[in-house]
Design a protein around this motif. Sequence first.
Motif, PDB file in Angstrom:
ATOM      1  N   SER A 163      -1.869 -19.822   1.792  1.00 34.68           N
ATOM      2  CA  SER A 163      -3.287 -20.148   1.696  1.00 34.68           C
ATOM      3  C   SER A 163      -3.494 -21.659   1.785  1.00 34.68           C
ATOM      4  CB  SER A 163      -3.863 -19.623   0.379  1.00 34.68           C
ATOM      5  OG  SER A 163      -3.267 -20.315  -0.696  1.00 34.68           O
TER       6      SER A 163
ATOM      7  N   GLU B  41      -7.315 -17.461  -6.621  1.00 35.12           N
ATOM      8  CA  GLU B  41      -8.027 -18.729  -6.532  1.00 35.12           C
ATOM      9  C   GLU B  41      -7.461 -19.719  -7.531  1.00 35.12           C
ATOM     10  OE1 GLU B  41     -12.644 -20.185  -6.066  1.00 35.12           O
ATOM     11  OE2 GLU B  41     -12.139 -18.305  -7.093  1.00 35.12           O
TER      12      GLU B  41
ATOM     13  N   ASP C  73      -9.258 -18.190   2.391  1.00 35.80           N
ATOM     14  CA  ASP C  73     -10.491 -17.488   2.020  1.00 35.80           C
ATOM     15  C   ASP C  73     -10.195 -16.073   1.559  1.00 35.80           C
ATOM     16  OD1 ASP C  73     -11.748 -19.741   2.681  1.00 35.80           O
ATOM     17  OD2 ASP C  73     -12.528 -19.028   4.608  1.00 35.80           O
ATOM     18  N   PHE C  74      -9.420 -15.427   2.434  1.00 30.76           N
ATOM     19  CA  PHE C  74      -9.104 -14.022   2.145  1.00 30.76           C
ATOM     20  C   PHE C  74      -8.413 -13.905   0.797  1.00 30.76           C
ATOM     21  CE2 PHE C  74      -7.776  -9.800   2.900  1.00 30.76           C
ATOM     22  CZ  PHE C  74      -6.475  -9.688   2.459  1.00 30.76           C
TER      23      PHE C  74
ATOM     24  N   THR D 288      -8.208 -16.025  -1.774  1.00 29.27           N
ATOM     25  CA  THR D 288      -9.007 -16.376  -2.973  1.00 29.27           C
ATOM     26  C   THR D 288     -10.033 -15.306  -3.286  1.00 29.27           C
ATOM     27  OG1 THR D 288     -10.269 -17.710  -1.437  1.00 29.27           O
ATOM     28  CG2 THR D 288      -8.745 -18.870  -2.878  1.00 29.27           C
ATOM     29  N   GLN D 289     -10.536 -14.653  -2.247  1.00 29.12           N
ATOM     30  CA  GLN D 289     -11.583 -13.656  -2.487  1.00 29.12           C
ATOM     31  C   GLN D 289     -11.015 -12.378  -3.048  1.00 29.12           C
ATOM     32  OE1 GLN D 289     -14.115 -12.817   0.796  1.00 29.12           O
ATOM     33  NE2 GLN D 289     -15.469 -14.542   0.343  1.00 29.12           N
ATOM     34  N   TYR D 290      -9.952 -11.841  -2.403  1.00 26.74           N
ATOM     35  CA  TYR D 290      -9.550 -10.464  -2.673  1.00 26.74           C
ATOM     36  C   TYR D 290      -8.404 -10.334  -3.647  1.00 26.74           C
ATOM     37  CZ  TYR D 290     -12.634  -9.343   1.157  1.00 26.74           C
ATOM     38  OH  TYR D 290     -13.716  -9.219   1.944  1.00 26.74           O
ATOM     39  N   VAL D 291      -7.620 -11.343  -3.735  1.00 25.14           N
ATOM     40  CA  VAL D 291      -6.455 -11.220  -4.643  1.00 25.14           C
ATOM     41  C   VAL D 291      -6.852 -11.761  -6.025  1.00 25.14           C
ATOM     42  CG1 VAL D 291      -4.080 -11.938  -5.043  1.00 25.14           C
ATOM     43  CG2 VAL D 291      -4.889 -11.558  -2.711  1.00 25.14           C
TER      44      VAL D 291
ATOM     45  N   LYS E  88       0.808  -1.226   0.000  1.00 21.78           N
ATOM     46  CA  LYS E  88       0.000   0.000   0.000  1.00 21.78           C
ATOM     47  C   LYS E  88       0.833   1.263   0.000  1.00 21.78           C
ATOM     48  CE  LYS E  88      -4.168  -1.998   1.849  1.00 21.78           C
ATOM     49  NZ  LYS E  88      -4.997  -2.202   3.048  1.00 21.78           N
TER      50      LYS E  88
END
Lengths: 676, 93
Positions: free
Chosen positions: A139, A157, A147-148, A150-153, A46
């Motif tokens: 992961s 997945e 979960d995190f 696969t969802q956000y990056v 960031k």
Amino acid sequence: MLRTSIRSVRALGSRPAAAVAGRQWQASAARRAVVSGQRFYADDKKPVVDEAKLPAAETLTAPTTPPPPPPQTTPAATITPEQAPLTPPAPGPAVVPPPPPPVAPIVPKKKGFFRRLRNFLLKLVLLGVLGFGGGVWYSRINDNFHDFFTQYVPYGEEAVLYLEELDFRKRFPNVANRVTGRRADTASEQVSIPAQSGASWRVADGDHAGRQSSGVAQKVVAAKDAVKDTVKDIVKPEPAAVTKAKKETAALPKVEAKDAALEKKVKGVEEKKEVAVIPAAATSSKPKEFRAPDVNEPSVWPPASPIDPLSVPHADDAIVQQLVHMLNDIITVINYDGAADKYSQTIWKAKDEVSKVGERILSIKSAAEEEAAKQVKARIDSFDKHANDLVSRLEAIMLAQEQQWRQEFEAEVERLKHNYDDKIKLIQEREQKLSEQKLQNKLLEQAVELQRQFSRDIKKHVEEEREGRLGRIESLSRAVSELEKLTTGLNEVVDTNLRTQQLHVAVEAVRASLEDAHHPRPFIKELVALKEIAADDPVVDAAIASIHPSAYQRGISTSAELIDRFRRVAAEVRKASLLPEDAGVASHASSYLLSKVMFKKQGLAAGDDVESILTRTQTFLEEGDLDNAAREMNTLGGWAKTLSRDWLSEVRKVLEVQQALDVITTEARLQSLKVE
Amino acid sequence: MADTAPATTTSPTSRAVSRPVSEALLNEKWDRCFSNLIIKSSLGLGFGVVFSVLLFKRRAWPAFVGVGFGAGRAYEECNSSLKQAAKEIRKQA
């Protein structure tokens, strides 16, 4: 749960179970380390401001040390003129921050902006790749992160799935090929099926159930795979059969848990049989059904009249009920679908089977109940027997105890009676003895009294007799005493006679001793004899006492001696005859001289002078009249008397003795006269 | 000296030694007086002689004076003793 279900929908079990398991295994071990890494990655991504630091740190690895000294010197020189008057009190914070900004930008600017940009980009890419890779790796370890990620990056997945696939293939190369090969076909066909049959979620459920019990699940999976391989084209009946089989398998554990130990064995055997049979049935039934639709055209009937729900006559058993319930569910589903004609056969068979199972269970139950009843009866009988035995035994024991107690009681009573009898006997004996002793005592007292009386009587008699005799004896003794007195009187007379004679003899002896001696000698012996003979005669005693002790100790001078001594005394007295009263030497000498010249007188010369007195005494002496001579001499006075003193005492002694002897002789004569 | 002889003769009895016989009392006194006279007079003679030799160039009179003194003193003593005896006799009487 949601995740797995969704995934399975997407990939229809393509997801390798081992991979999931592996992820879970490693999760706990590697969680910590990855969390730190993940943070670092998140922070790194960031903030872009860190760009300034990163290049500075990298490029100035060598020169970082040198720069600090110059900035200190330069700002001090440059700033002092500009900001000296403004803020002098706090130079530390104000001076230090400003230098880095100008120094840092100055150095990279010289090297070139493009180069810096290229470096930055390169690093960014490198870090990104590293972070992605780490994310993918982590992961697999941590579920949450999975979960995190696969969802956000983006593409996370896919990358994870690919990695898992690779891993799975490595482990199970054969299965992986098949699964992958078949998966594509099933996935394409599945999309069309779910609307009609609605068996897809059931499969998932079964899968889920299979997961819990691993042994059964593996078998099921294996069976499923086999079924899938063999029957690839027909998909619809397959799930139904599978579900049926699975239902039974799933229900079995519950039955196991619920039923008793007896039923357990039987059921276990049955289950095995069923498990073995069911796949065969499934395999066998499926081709039949496959044929049935082919052959039977008028099987429109069944749809019109849907399959009746199963109703078991004796559905008391829970298992049977469940089975029936499940079958009914299937039937309803089939009815709902309108595929009754298709499955009527199988359902019927199933119904039969279920009913048979029910019957069998019932029979087993009844058998078990009978057995149990028999056992219970046998037990009850045995208990009754035991109880009766116990009761009888207890009664017997009670009876025995009662008898024992009664015997003991009787024995005790007898013992007590015996004791009391003994006591009474003792008391009676004692009383008898007492009374006998009392009587004996009385008898003894009486005997004693009688004896006393007897003795008294005897005494009385004896004393009376004694008194009589004693009186006589006393009179006799009186007479005897009188006689004795008489004799004593006679004796006395004789004695006195003897005494007087002896006295006379003694006196004569004394006188003889006095007259006999030419020289004066003591006459003590004679006197003592006289005194003894006199025997306390007061007159004799007094007479003896009157004699001067020197007289009888030394003896008394005779008359011749006395005359001789008188001559000497008279010569001396004549010498001092003329002395005056208070005479000295001269008067003495004169009287001595003159006395020689004086005349001598003769006979009894009259006159008071010394010469006449002397002549008179001489004449008396010559006559033998000692008494008168002493009287004449005693009349002298002064020196003459003192000179004649000794002679006078001599004469007196002689006179005393003579007098005493005279007295004793008279006394003796008196005594003799008295006796006569 | 003539008086003393009968006194000695009259004492054949042993008891005269212890106590003088009453008739010998005066004789005894006389004996004492004589002995006293001799002693005293001789003493006086001695003194007189010494004095006469030492002081008076051998004169005779100091000797006689001494004798006189001695005799005088003896006489006086004898007198007093006799008088004392007389007093005693009177007392006894």
